[in-house]
Design a protein around this motif. Structure first.
Motif, mmCIF file in Angstrom:
data_model
loop_
_atom_site.group_PDB
_atom_site.id
_atom_site.type_symbol
_atom_site.label_atom_id
_atom_site.label_comp_id
_atom_site.label_asym_id
_atom_site.label_seq_id
_atom_site.Cartn_x
_atom_site.Cartn_y
_atom_site.Cartn_z
ATOM 1 N N TYR A 6 3.240 -9.026 12.092
ATOM 2 C CA TYR A 6 3.041 -9.865 10.926
ATOM 3 C C TYR A 6 3.999 -11.027 11.040
ATOM 4 N N SER A 7 3.823 -12.013 10.223
ATOM 5 C CA SER A 7 4.749 -13.140 10.252
ATOM 6 C C SER A 7 5.375 -13.315 8.882
ATOM 7 N N CYS A 8 6.548 -13.865 8.897
ATOM 8 C CA CYS A 8 7.267 -14.104 7.656
ATOM 9 C C CYS A 8 6.708 -15.340 6.969
ATOM 10 N N VAL A 25 8.050 -11.647 3.292
ATOM 11 C CA VAL A 25 6.782 -11.128 3.793
ATOM 12 C C VAL A 25 5.624 -11.903 3.166
ATOM 13 N N THR A 29 0.408 -8.245 3.008
ATOM 14 C CA THR A 29 0.937 -7.459 4.118
ATOM 15 C C THR A 29 1.376 -6.078 3.644
ATOM 16 N N VAL A 31 3.771 -2.912 4.331
ATOM 17 C CA VAL A 31 5.067 -2.693 4.972
ATOM 18 C C VAL A 31 5.612 -1.321 4.589
ATOM 19 N N ARG A 58 2.470 -2.470 -0.417
ATOM 20 C CA ARG A 58 1.749 -3.692 -0.056
ATOM 21 C C ARG A 58 2.207 -4.794 -0.993
ATOM 22 N N PRO A 89 6.989 -3.922 9.320
ATOM 23 C CA PRO A 89 5.542 -4.061 9.176
ATOM 24 C C PRO A 89 4.819 -2.771 9.535
ATOM 25 N N SER A 92 -1.870 -3.252 11.342
ATOM 26 C CA SER A 92 -3.158 -3.414 10.680
ATOM 27 C C SER A 92 -4.110 -2.347 11.209
#
Length: 97
Positions: A6-8, A25, A29, A31, A58, A89, A92
């Motif tokens: 995932y990306s910040c 986050v 997402t 986590v 989430r 993370p 998915s």
């Protein structure tokens, strides 16, 4: 593995490769909570509400407050408090580690 799962939301990125403050986050997402770094009293209260270490949550929304889905309940927390909650993370459903 090719890059993070995932990306910040923050252009600076996360301080550690697989741990990130909840406040950074991206909404939507999923986590897992790894560490609560708030005061002992606040950490105790968060645990009472179900937001404890190893809990999957989430992030639903990043507006004025952050809204998280915790144990099938929505919990709003401040951005300042979210900075003290370190998460990792969750992959998915379609991605493999």
């Amino acid at each position: 593995m090719n890059g993070p799962l995932y990306s910040c939301a923050d252009e600076k990125g996360c301080p550690q490769p697989f741990l990130c403050p909840l406040s950074r986050v991206i909404a939507g997402t999923a986590v897992r909570v790894k560490r609560l770094s708030a005061s002992p009293e606040m950490s105790h209260r968060l645990r009472e509400l179900g937001l404890c270490e190893e809990q999957n949550i989430r992030l639903l929304s990043r507006q004025h407050n952050l809204i998280c889905l915790v144990c099938n309940a929505r919990l709003a927390i401040s951005n300042q408090l979210a900075e003290t909650i370190l998460v990792e993370p969750l992959p998915s459903p379609g991605k493999k580690r």
